[in-house]
Write an enzyme that holds these catalytic residues in place. Structure first.
Site, mmCIF file in Angstrom:
data_model
loop_
_atom_site.group_PDB
_atom_site.id
_atom_site.type_symbol
_atom_site.label_atom_id
_atom_site.label_comp_id
_atom_site.label_asym_id
_atom_site.label_seq_id
_atom_site.Cartn_x
_atom_site.Cartn_y
_atom_site.Cartn_z
ATOM 1 N N LYS A 228 8.081 0.453 -0.671
ATOM 2 C CA LYS A 228 8.304 -0.394 0.863
ATOM 3 C C LYS A 228 8.840 -0.668 1.526
ATOM 4 C CE LYS A 228 3.112 -0.209 0.861
ATOM 5 N NZ LYS A 228 2.936 1.163 -0.139
ATOM 6 N N GLU B 255 8.062 -9.948 3.765
ATOM 7 C CA GLU B 255 8.598 -9.493 4.206
ATOM 8 C C GLU B 255 7.947 -10.873 5.932
ATOM 9 O OE1 GLU B 255 7.108 -5.648 6.406
ATOM 10 O OE2 GLU B 255 5.814 -6.536 6.469
ATOM 11 N N ARG C 62 0.731 10.368 1.181
ATOM 12 C CA ARG C 62 -0.674 10.660 0.681
ATOM 13 C C ARG C 62 -1.404 10.552 2.467
ATOM 14 N NH1 ARG C 62 -3.186 5.701 1.675
ATOM 15 N NH2 ARG C 62 -3.033 3.896 0.906
#
Length: 668
Positions: free
Chosen positions: A116, A198, A289
Site C-alpha cells: 500500500k 496515513e 486480487r
C-alpha cells in the site's frame, strides 16, 4: 485453458471459485488445515490435500506446503482467492518458478501496487490525489511520521486488507500500542507485519473501482462500489453503483484507476479504493486480487469475474472493450459473519446447528462456505456467507435485501444478522446518505430490539407449548405401542378428567422473564391457550424443524431447534431462546429426566471432580476446564446423581460437548 486448478484458500471464496472452474470443465484441488477436514470447500473439490495444523502460519500461509501440494496433485494453475497469500508477490514468483499459472497480477505489478505504501507513491506519480501518509518503516520512523502528519490517523498493514492490521489512533499516547497490535494482527493474517501511517478523514465515503486488465494492453473499469458501511474498518454491506456519486467524480476515479493499471503493467482483477468527499477524492489503496464484494459487480454486469480471471491468466484478451461493457440496475451485498453482538461483536465460535438461506432466484444469490453441522473455528476470518441481491433500481434492490435478510436463519453460533437487518431498514440506507462512521455512530440504535407487529410473547408461548404437546403425544404413542393396546386410556395424552377442564399450567422463561400460561383442551393438532388474560385457539403442524402455527387469526411458520437445555424458536429469521421453567406433569408422567452438562466453549479438561454414581449438590464443581489461559469450573445445575462421565483429563472438549450426565428425579 488450464487443466487442474489448485485453490489456495478456504471458506466461501474457495467454494465460489470451484463452482466456476467446474462449469468450465477445470478440475479442482482443495487444500485444508486439520480443523477444516470436513469443510464444504473440501467436499466440493475433485481432490483435497491436508496442509497441516489449524494456525494459518502452519497451513494456508505456508508457501512451501502449498507448492508441494500443487506438484503432488499435478495442478497446472493456482488461484489464491482473497486474504492469506493472495497479495504476496513472493508467492506469485514461487508459482511461476514451479511452472504454475498464477491467477493474479505479475509479481512486479503486485509489488508496486499491492504494497500500500508503494501504491500511494505510484498513484501520486500518476497525478492522483493521495491522502497524506508515510512510507513503511519501523516503529521509530512511523512515530516520527505520525507527528508530522497529525492526529487522528490510521495505522495500516501494507500487505493486507479487510480491516486486518488497521488501527485508528486519536492521540500520540495511543500510537505505540496501536503499532504493536497492528503488527501482530498483520503477521498472523498475511505473514507480513510491514506497516505505514496515513491521515484519518472523518465523514468520508469509501468507494472503489473494479478494473480488469489483460496481457495484450487492454484495461477496463466497471461501475464503482460503495463500501462505506463498515464496522471496525471491515466492510459489511456494499452496493453498486454508489448512491449520490456524481458522473464527474465517477469518471475521474475510473480514469485514474485505468491509467495506473496500464502504467504498472497490470494483468487480471484489481480494485482501486478511494475516500470520497462531496466534490473530491483521495486514493486510499489498491487490492491486487478479487474482492470479497465482487458479486455485486457480477450482478449488474451479468458477467462471471472468476471466469474472466481464469481466461486472462491463460493469456486470453478481455472479453469486452469499455464501450461494449453493459451495466444495469443496482446490486447490494450483505456479509453474514460469526460475531457475538452481546460481547461487542467479538468473533464467535461453535457448531452451526441450523442453517437456512433464502432460496436463490435470478435476482438473489448466496455465496456460502458453511452448512449445518460445520464448526466455526477461532483461527480464521469470521465470514460465513454473503447475500447478494439485484434490482432494476436501488429501491427494488433494497426491498429485496430486506426481505431476504428476514428469511435467513442460523442457530448455534452468534451472527451479525440482526445488525444487517437494522442497517438495511434504516432511514440513512434508504436515502443512501451514510459514510464510513455511520455504523459506529449509530450502533446503539442499530442493535436495539426490533419492533414487531405481532404479539411476540403469545407466539413464543404457543410455539413452545405446541412442541411440548408434540413430545407428549410421541411419548404416549410409544407407551401405547409398548403396551400393545392402542386404546388404553393410560397411554393417552389428552389430560382427560372427570370433573374438570382438561389441561395444565405451562411456564417458560424468555429474555429473563417468566411467561405463564394454561394449556386447555389439548388435541392432536391444537389446543386453547390462556395467556395474559386472553384465550386463543392454537393450531399446529410439525414438519421436520418447521412448525406451522395459527395463533388466533395469525398464521406463521417458525423453525424450532432444541439446543442443550433450551428451545430456539426462529421467527422471521430472528432467534428467540426459550427455557422450560416447569413441565406440565399433569399431562403425562415423563419420569426421571437426564441432564447433560456440556462444555460452554472449546477447552481442555484439566480436572474431573466426580465419578458415576456420586450424589452432587447444585453448584458443586463437576469438571474444570482451561481455555485462553483461564480456568472454568463447570458446576452441577441442580441436585442429582452422576449417571456418567464423558470426559477425561487432557481431553480437548468442543463447545457443547457432553462432559457429565446427571440423573434428576422428577419434581413433585
Amino acid at each position: 485453458m488450464m487443466r487442474k486448478l489448485l485453490i489456495a484458500n478456504r471458506g466461501e471464496i474457495a467454494c465460489r471459485i470451484m463452482r466456476t472452474a467446474k462449469r468450465m470443465g477445470v478440475a479442482t484441488v482443495a487444500v485444508y488445515s486439520e480443523v477444516d477436514a470436513h469443510a464444504q470447500h473440501v467436499e466440493l473439490a475433485d481432490e483435497a490435500y491436508l496442509l497441516g495444523p489449524a494456525p494459518a502460519r502452519d497451513s494456508y500461509l505456508s508457501i512451501e506446503k502449498i507448492i508441494e501440494v500443487a506438484k503432488r496433485s499435478g495442478a497446472d494453475a493456482l488461484h489464491p482467492g482473497y486474504g492469506f497469500l493472495s497479495e504476496n508477490a513472493d508467492f506469485a514468483e514461487c508459482c511461476a518458478a514451479n511452472g504454475l499459472i498464477f491467477v493474479g497480477p505479475p509479481p512486479r505489478a503486485m509489488r508496486l501496487l499491492g504494497a500500500k505504501s508503494a501504491a500511494k507513491a505510484a498513484m501520486a506519480q500518476a497525478g492522483a490525489p493521495v491522502a497524506p501518509g508515510s512510507r513503511s518503516g519501523d516503529d521509530a520512523e512511523l512515530i516520527e511520521a505520525a507527528h508530522a502528519i497529525g492526529f487522528p490517523l490510521l495505522v495500516k498493514a501494507s500487505a493486507g486488507g479487510g480491516g486486518r492490521g488497521m488501527r485508528i489512533v486519536q492521540s500520540p499516547e495511543e500510537l505505540s500500542s496501536a503499532l504493536d497490535g497492528a503488527r501482530r494482527e498483520a503477521r498472523a493474517a498475511f505473514g507480513d507485519d510491514t506497516l505505514f501511517v496515513e491521515k484519518y478523514f472523518s465523514g468520508y465515503k469509501h468507494v472503489e473501482i473494479q478494473i480488469f486488465a489483460d496481457s495484450h494492453g487492454g484495461v477496463i473499469s466497471f461501475h464503482e462500489r460503495d463500501c462505506s458501511l463498515q464496522r471496525r474498518r471491515q466492510k459489511i454491506i456494499e452496493e453498486t453503483p454508489a448512491p449520490g456519486l456524481t458522473p464527474s467524480l465517477r469518471q475521474q476515479m475510473s480514469d485514474v484507476a485505468v491509467r495506473v493499471a496500464r502504467a504498472a503493467g497490470y494483468v487480471g482483477a484489481g480494485t482501486v479504493e478511494f475516500l470520497v468527499g462531496d466534490d473530491h477524492f483521495y486514493f486510499l489503496e489498491m487490492n491486487t486480487r478479487l474482492q470479497v464484494e465482487h458479486p455485486v459487480t457480477e450482478m449488474v454486469s451479468n458477467q462471471d469475474l472468476v471466469e474472466w480471471q481464469l481466461r486472462i491468466a491463460c493469456g486470453a484478451p478481455l472479453p469486452f472493450t469499455q464501450n461494449e461493457l453493459k451495466l444495469s440496475g443496482c446490486a447490494i451485498e450483505a456479509r453474514l459473519c460469526a460475531e457475538d453482538p452481546a460481547r461487542g461483536f467479538l468473533p464467535a465460535v461453535g457448531e452451526i446447528v441450523h442453517f437456512r438461506a433464502p432460496q436463490p432466484a435470478p435476482f438473489l444469490r448466496i455465496d456460502s462456505g458453511v452448512r449445518a453441522g460445520d464448526q466455526v473455528a477461532p483461527y480464521y476470518d469470521s465470514l460465513l456467507a454473503k447475500l447478494i441481491v439485484h434490482g432494476e433500481n436501488r429501491a427494488q434492490a433494497l426491498a429485496r435485501l430486506q426481505a431476504a435478510l428476514e428469511e435467513f436463519e442460523i442457530v448455534g453460533v452468534s451472527t451479525n444478522l440482526d445488525l444487517l437487518r437494522a442497517i438495511a431498514k434504516s432511514d440513512a440506507m434508504a436515502r443512501g446518505d451514510y459514510d464510513t462512521e455511520f455504523v459506529a455512530n449509530n450502533i446503539d440504535t442499530l442493535t436495539a430490539p426490533a419492533a414487531t407487529d405481532i404479539d411476540l410473547d403469545r407466539v413464543l408461548v404457543a410455539a413452545a407449548a405446541s412442541l411440548f404437546l408434540v413430545d407428549i403425544q410421541r411419548a404416549a404413542k410409544e407407551s401405547s405401542e409398548a403396551l400393545g393396546d392402542n386404546w388404553s386410556p393410560w397411554a393417552k395424552a389428552d389430560a382427560w378428567r372427570i370433573y374438570e377442564c382438561a389441561g395444565c399450567e405451562f411456564a417458560v422463561t424468555q429474555a429473563g422473564r417468566i411467561l405463564r400460561a394454561h394449556i386447555l383442551r389439548p388435541q392432536n393438532a391444537g389446543f386453547s391457550l390462556s395467556f395474559g388474560g386472553v384465550v386463543s385457539f392454537v393450531e399446529f403442524e410439525k414438519k421436520g424443524d418447521r412448525l406451522l402455527l395459527r395463533v388466533g387469526a395469525v398464521k406463521l411458520e417458525v423453525a424450532t431447534i432444541v439446543m442443550r437445555d433450551s428451545l430456539i424458536i426462529v421467527l422471521r429469521g430472528r432467534n428467540h431462546v426459550v427455557d422450560w421453567l416447569r413441565t406440565a406433569a399433569s399431562l403425562q408422567d415423563r419420569g426421571p429426566s437426564d441432564d447433560r452438562v456440556r462444555a460452554p466453549m472449546p477447552a481442555t479438561v484439566t480436572r474431573v471432580a466426580v465419578r458415576p454414581g456420586e450424589l452432587v449438590s447444585k453448584g458443586q464443581t463437576l469438571v474444570v476446564l482451561e481455555a485462553m489461559k483461564m480456568e472454568i469450573a463447570v458446576a452441577a445445575p441442580h441436585d442429582g446423581v452422576v449417571k456418567s462421565v464423558a470426559c477425561a483429563v487432557g481431553d480437548m472438549a468442543k463447545e457443547g460437548a457432553e462432559l457429565v450426565m446427571l440423573a434428576q428425579t422428577k419434581c413433585p
